[in-house]
Motif scaffolding. Structure first.
Motif, short mmCIF file in Angstrom:
data_model
loop_
_atom_site.label_atom_id
_atom_site.label_comp_id
_atom_site.label_asym_id
_atom_site.label_seq_id
_atom_site.Cartn_x
_atom_site.Cartn_y
_atom_site.Cartn_z
N TYR A 107 0.85 -1.20 0.00
CA TYR A 107 0.00 0.00 0.00
C TYR A 107 0.88 1.24 0.00
O TYR A 107 1.88 1.31 0.72
CB TYR A 107 -0.89 0.01 1.24
N VAL A 108 0.50 2.22 -0.82
CA VAL A 108 1.15 3.54 -0.81
C VAL A 108 0.05 4.59 -0.64
O VAL A 108 -0.92 4.61 -1.42
CB VAL A 108 1.93 3.81 -2.11
N GLY A 109 0.20 5.42 0.38
CA GLY A 109 -0.83 6.43 0.62
C GLY A 109 -0.29 7.66 1.31
O GLY A 109 0.91 7.78 1.55
N HIS A 110 -1.22 8.58 1.62
CA HIS A 110 -0.86 9.79 2.33
C HIS A 110 -1.37 9.70 3.77
O HIS A 110 -1.77 8.63 4.21
CB HIS A 110 -1.41 11.02 1.60
N ILE A 124 3.63 5.34 3.87
CA ILE A 124 2.78 6.51 4.08
C ILE A 124 3.61 7.76 3.82
O ILE A 124 4.61 8.01 4.53
CB ILE A 124 2.20 6.54 5.49
N CYS A 125 3.22 8.54 2.84
CA CYS A 125 3.96 9.74 2.46
C CYS A 125 3.48 10.93 3.27
O CYS A 125 2.28 11.06 3.55
CB CYS A 125 3.78 10.02 0.96
N THR A 126 4.39 11.81 3.64
CA THR A 126 4.01 13.02 4.37
C THR A 126 3.45 14.05 3.40
O THR A 126 3.74 14.02 2.20
CB THR A 126 5.22 13.61 5.10
N ALA A 146 11.92 -0.71 -2.65
CA ALA A 146 13.29 -0.88 -2.14
C ALA A 146 13.30 -1.84 -0.96
O ALA A 146 14.28 -2.57 -0.75
CB ALA A 146 13.86 0.48 -1.73
N ARG A 147 12.20 -1.84 -0.19
CA ARG A 147 12.10 -2.76 0.96
C ARG A 147 11.51 -4.11 0.55
O ARG A 147 11.92 -5.15 1.06
CB ARG A 147 11.21 -2.14 2.05
N LYS A 148 10.53 -4.08 -0.35
CA LYS A 148 9.81 -5.29 -0.73
C LYS A 148 9.78 -5.42 -2.26
O LYS A 148 8.74 -5.21 -2.90
CB LYS A 148 8.38 -5.26 -0.18
N PRO A 149 10.89 -5.79 -2.87
CA PRO A 149 10.95 -5.84 -4.34
C PRO A 149 10.11 -6.95 -4.95
O PRO A 149 9.88 -6.94 -6.17
CB PRO A 149 12.44 -6.06 -4.62
N ASP A 150 9.64 -7.90 -4.15
CA ASP A 150 8.88 -9.01 -4.70
C ASP A 150 7.37 -8.83 -4.60
O ASP A 150 6.59 -9.77 -4.78
CB ASP A 150 9.27 -10.32 -4.00
N LEU A 151 6.90 -7.62 -4.32
CA LEU A 151 5.46 -7.36 -4.33
C LEU A 151 4.90 -7.63 -5.72
O LEU A 151 5.57 -7.37 -6.73
CB LEU A 151 5.17 -5.91 -3.95
N ASP A 152 3.64 -8.13 -5.79
CA ASP A 152 3.03 -8.32 -7.10
C ASP A 152 1.88 -7.35 -7.36
O ASP A 152 1.35 -7.29 -8.46
CB ASP A 152 2.58 -9.77 -7.31
N ALA A 153 1.50 -6.56 -6.34
CA ALA A 153 0.44 -5.55 -6.53
C ALA A 153 0.58 -4.47 -5.46
O ALA A 153 1.04 -4.74 -4.34
CB ALA A 153 -0.94 -6.18 -6.45
N VAL A 154 0.18 -3.25 -5.82
CA VAL A 154 0.18 -2.14 -4.86
C VAL A 154 -1.14 -1.39 -4.97
O VAL A 154 -1.58 -1.03 -6.08
CB VAL A 154 1.35 -1.17 -5.09
N TYR A 155 -1.78 -1.19 -3.83
CA TYR A 155 -3.02 -0.42 -3.72
C TYR A 155 -2.64 0.99 -3.27
O TYR A 155 -1.92 1.16 -2.28
CB TYR A 155 -3.94 -1.08 -2.71
N PHE A 156 -3.11 2.00 -4.01
CA PHE A 156 -2.80 3.40 -3.71
C PHE A 156 -4.02 4.10 -3.12
O PHE A 156 -5.16 3.75 -3.44
CB PHE A 156 -2.35 4.13 -4.98
N SER A 157 -3.76 5.12 -2.31
CA SER A 157 -4.87 5.80 -1.63
C SER A 157 -5.76 6.57 -2.60
O SER A 157 -6.93 6.79 -2.32
CB SER A 157 -4.34 6.75 -0.55
N ASN A 158 -5.23 6.97 -3.75
CA ASN A 158 -6.06 7.61 -4.77
C ASN A 158 -5.36 7.56 -6.13
O ASN A 158 -4.24 7.07 -6.25
CB ASN A 158 -6.41 9.06 -4.38
#
Length: 332
Positions: free
Chosen positions: A188-191, A222-224, A241-253
């Protein structure tokens, strides 16, 4: 030519120049009541010649019922809230209401201060985003006697009118979609999830649905600051960089998701075969990227339109669920 400050031209001066009474000038400017075409032409000629600007605020306060509708919104940095305003303004203008707005930057204390300032103008309604407000905001709204419309969320108890959709359900639907597509190592990548309570509800719903399917979120970034395309790009870079083997990422928007997508394009990460990207909001730009963005489309313009209609018709307290739409796209 040097500009010099002069006293504002008054309604009385326009009336004198047009040879009519002040009430006639007022009727012409409001386009309400009886007057001849000749009278209208004389008044408008005087208005143009003198440079008169009607004081709409004073006119509203002097009237028996205010026609101001106050919007206290979190942000103007993406298209979401301008879309809501666009939907509402078309209805308000057609019904001779005037929209005014202020921006909280997702700060609950600032929302309280801005609501207090708006209520001093005695608006007919106050429109807010979501259900989470300070006790002071709720107390002032209850005491004001004006209509209250809470928009873009249905996960909570409405003060008066509510128009929108369930953010928690949107998060659940997003997770279900990714799981059914076979993705298992999901990040997950979000604010800021503390300030943006609707993003928090989507995140919670997403994690809940993953858990129900027997999986867990691998990691999150979580981005500032406010959400943006740039923060989405940098956030995905740090996450991978931490988890290079992820196969999907959910973004906050979608703003954040597009930043993630651009990071993949720049670094040769194949989407979605190497990494799936999923957003939220259904912004138009997401439909015209080389691969249309997989996302949830929200009825933002419709939310504003329905909210305004409830206000101008003085509808009884109610909750209107406009739902949302899953856009499969091509990035997941």
């Amino acid at each position: 030519m040097e500009f010099r400050q002069h006293p504002a031209v008054t309604l009385a001066e326009v009336a004198e120049a047009a040879g009519v009474g002040e009430s006639t000038v007022s009727r012409v400017l409001r386009n309400h009541g009886s007057f001849s075409r000749e009278t209208r032409d004389r008044v408008m000629e005087a208005v143009e010649r003198l440079g008169y600007v009607p004081n709409r605020i004073a006119g509203t306060l002097a009237s028996a019922g205010s026609r101001l509708v106050a919007f206290v919104i979190p942000s103007l940095s993406n298209i979401v809230f301008p879309d809501v305003l666009r939907g509402a303004s078309s209805v308000l203008e057609a019904n001779q209401h005037q929209a005014v707005f202020s921006v909280t930057d997702y700060d609950a204390e600032r929302e309280e201060a801005l609501v207090a300032a708006m209520l001093a103008w005695r608006p007919t309604a106050v429109m807010l985003a979501g259900f989470e407000h300070t006790e002071g905001t709720v107390r002032r709204l209850h005491a004001s006697g004006c209509r209250v419309v809470e928009m873009l969320d249905l996960d909570g108890a409405a003060l008066d009118l509510a128009v929108g959709f369930s953010n928690r359900s949107a998060g659940c639907t997003s997770a279900d979609f990714l799981v059914k597509r076979g993705y298992r190592r999901i990040g997950y990548v979000g604010h800021d999830l503390t300030r943006d309570t609707r993003a928090r509800k989507r995140f919670d719903g997403f994690c809940e649905a993953l858990g129900s399917a027997g999986f867990a979120l691998v990691d999150r970034e979580i981005c500032t600051g406010a959400s943006s395309v740039e923060s989405g790009r940098l956030g995905l870079e740090r996450l991978l960089a931490r988890k290079p083997d992820l196969d999907a990422v959910y973004f906050s928007n979608d703003d954040m998701a597009l930043g993630g997508y651009f990071h993949c394009l720049a670094h040769g990460i194949s989407v979605p075969s190497k990494l799936a990207v999923f957003g939220y909001n259904g912004l138009d730009i997401g439909r015209v990227t080389p691969q249309p963005l997989s996302t949830i489309r929200t009825p933002r313009v419709e939310t504003g339109r329905v909210a305004a209609e409830l206000v101008v018709t003085d509808a009884p307290p109610q909750v209107v669920d406009l739902g949302f739409e899953l856009i499969e796209g091509a990035t997941a």
